[in-house]
Scaffold this motif. Structure first.
Motif, PDB file in Angstrom:
ATOM      1  N   LEU A 255      12.572  30.657 -45.290  1.00 38.32           N
ATOM      2  CA  LEU A 255      13.091  29.666 -46.229  1.00 38.32           C
ATOM      3  C   LEU A 255      14.518  29.269 -45.883  1.00 38.32           C
ATOM      4  CD1 LEU A 255      12.779  28.003 -48.819  1.00 38.32           C
ATOM      5  CD2 LEU A 255      13.542  30.017 -50.111  1.00 38.32           C
ATOM      6  N   GLU A 256      15.333  30.228 -45.463  1.00 27.92           N
ATOM      7  CA  GLU A 256      16.715  29.911 -45.093  1.00 27.92           C
ATOM      8  C   GLU A 256      16.754  28.909 -43.948  1.00 27.92           C
ATOM      9  OE1 GLU A 256      20.814  32.115 -43.484  1.00 27.92           O
ATOM     10  OE2 GLU A 256      18.939  33.237 -43.675  1.00 27.92           O
ATOM     11  N   ALA A 257      15.902  29.103 -42.939  1.00 27.25           N
ATOM     12  CA  ALA A 257      15.847  28.181 -41.812  1.00 27.25           C
ATOM     13  C   ALA A 257      15.340  26.807 -42.245  1.00 27.25           C
ATOM     14  CB  ALA A 257      14.953  28.750 -40.712  1.00 27.25           C
ATOM     15  N   GLU A 258      14.349  26.789 -43.130  1.00 30.04           N
ATOM     16  CA  GLU A 258      13.799  25.525 -43.608  1.00 30.04           C
ATOM     17  C   GLU A 258      14.856  24.699 -44.326  1.00 30.04           C
ATOM     18  OE1 GLU A 258       9.484  27.693 -44.452  1.00 30.04           O
ATOM     19  OE2 GLU A 258      10.509  26.601 -46.072  1.00 30.04           O
ATOM     20  N   VAL A 259      15.567  25.331 -45.244  1.00 31.30           N
ATOM     21  CA  VAL A 259      16.587  24.620 -46.018  1.00 31.30           C
ATOM     22  C   VAL A 259      17.708  24.123 -45.109  1.00 31.30           C
ATOM     23  CG1 VAL A 259      18.376  24.890 -47.779  1.00 31.30           C
ATOM     24  CG2 VAL A 259      16.082  25.793 -48.191  1.00 31.30           C
ATOM     25  N   LEU A 260      18.164  24.979 -44.210  1.00 32.75           N
ATOM     26  CA  LEU A 260      19.250  24.587 -43.319  1.00 32.75           C
ATOM     27  C   LEU A 260      18.818  23.448 -42.409  1.00 32.75           C
ATOM     28  CD1 LEU A 260      22.079  24.969 -42.227  1.00 32.75           C
ATOM     29  CD2 LEU A 260      21.218  26.818 -40.759  1.00 32.75           C
ATOM     30  N   TRP A 261      17.611  23.539 -41.851  1.00 30.86           N
ATOM     31  CA  TRP A 261      17.119  22.474 -40.979  1.00 30.86           C
ATOM     32  C   TRP A 261      17.023  21.156 -41.726  1.00 30.86           C
ATOM     33  CZ3 TRP A 261      12.668  19.372 -40.866  1.00 30.86           C
ATOM     34  CH2 TRP A 261      12.458  18.673 -39.674  1.00 30.86           C
ATOM     35  N   LEU A 262      16.486  21.186 -42.934  1.00 27.60           N
ATOM     36  CA  LEU A 262      16.369  19.955 -43.719  1.00 27.60           C
ATOM     37  C   LEU A 262      17.741  19.361 -44.006  1.00 27.60           C
ATOM     38  CD1 LEU A 262      13.528  21.040 -46.157  1.00 27.60           C
ATOM     39  CD2 LEU A 262      13.401  19.125 -44.532  1.00 27.60           C
ATOM     40  N   GLU A 263      18.689  20.188 -44.385  1.00 23.18           N
ATOM     41  CA  GLU A 263      20.046  19.686 -44.656  1.00 23.18           C
ATOM     42  C   GLU A 263      20.660  19.068 -43.408  1.00 23.18           C
ATOM     43  OE1 GLU A 263      21.339  22.873 -48.190  1.00 23.18           O
ATOM     44  OE2 GLU A 263      21.908  23.233 -46.099  1.00 23.18           O
ATOM     45  N   LEU A 264      20.541  19.777 -42.291  1.00 21.89           N
ATOM     46  CA  LEU A 264      21.126  19.282 -41.051  1.00 21.89           C
ATOM     47  C   LEU A 264      20.415  18.030 -40.546  1.00 21.89           C
ATOM     48  CD1 LEU A 264      21.703  22.633 -39.088  1.00 21.89           C
ATOM     49  CD2 LEU A 264      23.430  21.221 -40.227  1.00 21.89           C
ATOM     50  N   MET A 265      19.074  18.004 -40.663  1.00 24.76           N
ATOM     51  CA  MET A 265      18.334  16.871 -40.121  1.00 24.76           C
ATOM     52  C   MET A 265      18.503  15.628 -40.985  1.00 24.76           C
ATOM     53  SD  MET A 265      16.705  16.017 -37.441  1.00 24.76           S
ATOM     54  CE  MET A 265      16.086  17.525 -36.685  1.00 24.76           C
ATOM     55  N   ILE A 266      18.650  15.785 -42.284  1.00 24.29           N
ATOM     56  CA  ILE A 266      18.940  14.627 -43.133  1.00 24.29           C
ATOM     57  C   ILE A 266      20.264  13.999 -42.716  1.00 24.29           C
ATOM     58  CG2 ILE A 266      19.587  13.916 -45.477  1.00 24.29           C
ATOM     59  CD1 ILE A 266      17.502  15.974 -46.498  1.00 24.29           C
ATOM     60  N   GLU A 267      21.281  14.829 -42.547  1.00 23.13           N
ATOM     61  CA  GLU A 267      22.581  14.319 -42.112  1.00 23.13           C
ATOM     62  C   GLU A 267      22.498  13.732 -40.705  1.00 23.13           C
ATOM     63  OE1 GLU A 267      27.252  15.833 -41.706  1.00 23.13           O
ATOM     64  OE2 GLU A 267      25.685  17.187 -42.472  1.00 23.13           O
ATOM     65  N   HIS A 268      21.718  14.380 -39.843  1.00 22.83           N
ATOM     66  CA  HIS A 268      21.525  13.895 -38.476  1.00 22.83           C
ATOM     67  C   HIS A 268      20.872  12.520 -38.478  1.00 22.83           C
ATOM     68  CE1 HIS A 268      20.353  14.129 -34.188  1.00 22.83           C
ATOM     69  NE2 HIS A 268      21.256  15.077 -34.095  1.00 22.83           N
TER      70      HIS A 268
END
Length: 231
Positions: free
Chosen positions: A172-185
């Motif tokens: 879950l930690e990886a999922e949330v971080l990836w989503l946050e980073l990819m939205i900004e990306h």
């Protein structure tokens, strides 16, 4: 400016040794699909860019600068997406990550090929994003040139610290971080695409940049929903 190497920024060697054979096969398959997309993009770019055209963009044009910088931007998205696929069992997210990785690898291949066909180098002595300071088609400037200083990090690009955190995360930690980073990306990618659309009439570039805006805005909405589900 750093080289926009079309080679994958992440490889299957990133797969962790404790992964089972089935997971490793999935990681390998995903990386191979991305590689195929990259090669397909290079071939498509060569086939669609008219060789030797008098109107080919110059080495310091907005088209060339965008093609270099967006390769770098896309390659990081590929790396981030392959990292996530090794860190989650959520099939919906794994499919989304693969879709993003293959689409952006193909586009990076196209832009790499364009630069070759145009006869301009893959690198530049100018700072990254210098092209965004060029005048728009109407001879003026826009919010993109006002908001970005050449040489600063590209819009939405994840930092080295962010990438290290994603490599260390699981579940879950990886999922949330990836989503946050990819939205900004994605938001940064849309900004770059809109900036070049205001500065070019090149059909190849406008078609790709327009597609980036349409697809990534939809993916932003989708990822925002997925992130809210995990809050």
């Amino acid at each position: 400016m750093s080289s926009a190497d079309p080679a994958l920024a992440s490889s299957v060697s990133d797969a962790r040794p404790e992964r089972g054979p089935a997971r490793v096969r999935l990681i390998v398959a995903g990386a191979l699909l991305v590689l195929v997309a990259l090669v397909a993009g290079v071939l498509l770019g060569r086939a669609t860019a008219p060789a030797g055209a008098a109107s080919a963009p110059g080495p310091e044009s907005a088209e060339a600068g965008f093609s270099r910088d967006m390769q770098t931007h896309h390659n990081q998205a590929v790396e981030m997406s392959l990292l996530l696929r090794d860190r989650t069992d959520d099939e919906e997210l794994r499919l989304l990550a693969l879709d993003i990785a293959t689409a952006q690898a193909q586009q990076a291949g196209q832009m790499f090929a364009w630069l070759n066909v145009w006869g301009v180098p893959q690198t530049s002595t100018e700072p990254e994003m210098a092209w965004m300071a060029l005048p728009t088609l109407d001879g003026g400037h826009d919010e993109h040139s006002d908001a970005h200083t050449p040489g600063e990090p590209m819009p939405g690009l994840a930092s080295a610290e962010d990438m290290a955190a994603l490599r260390d995360a699981e579940g879950l930690e990886a999922e949330v971080l990836w989503l946050e980073l990819m939205i900004e990306h994605h938001e940064g990618g849309v900004e770059m695409a809109e900036a070049v659309l205001a500065r070019t009439e090149n059909e190849l570039v406008t078609r790709l940049a327009g597609g980036v805006v349409q697809l990534q805005e939809k993916e932003i909405d989708y990822m925002t929903e997925l992130l809210e589900e995990r809050s």
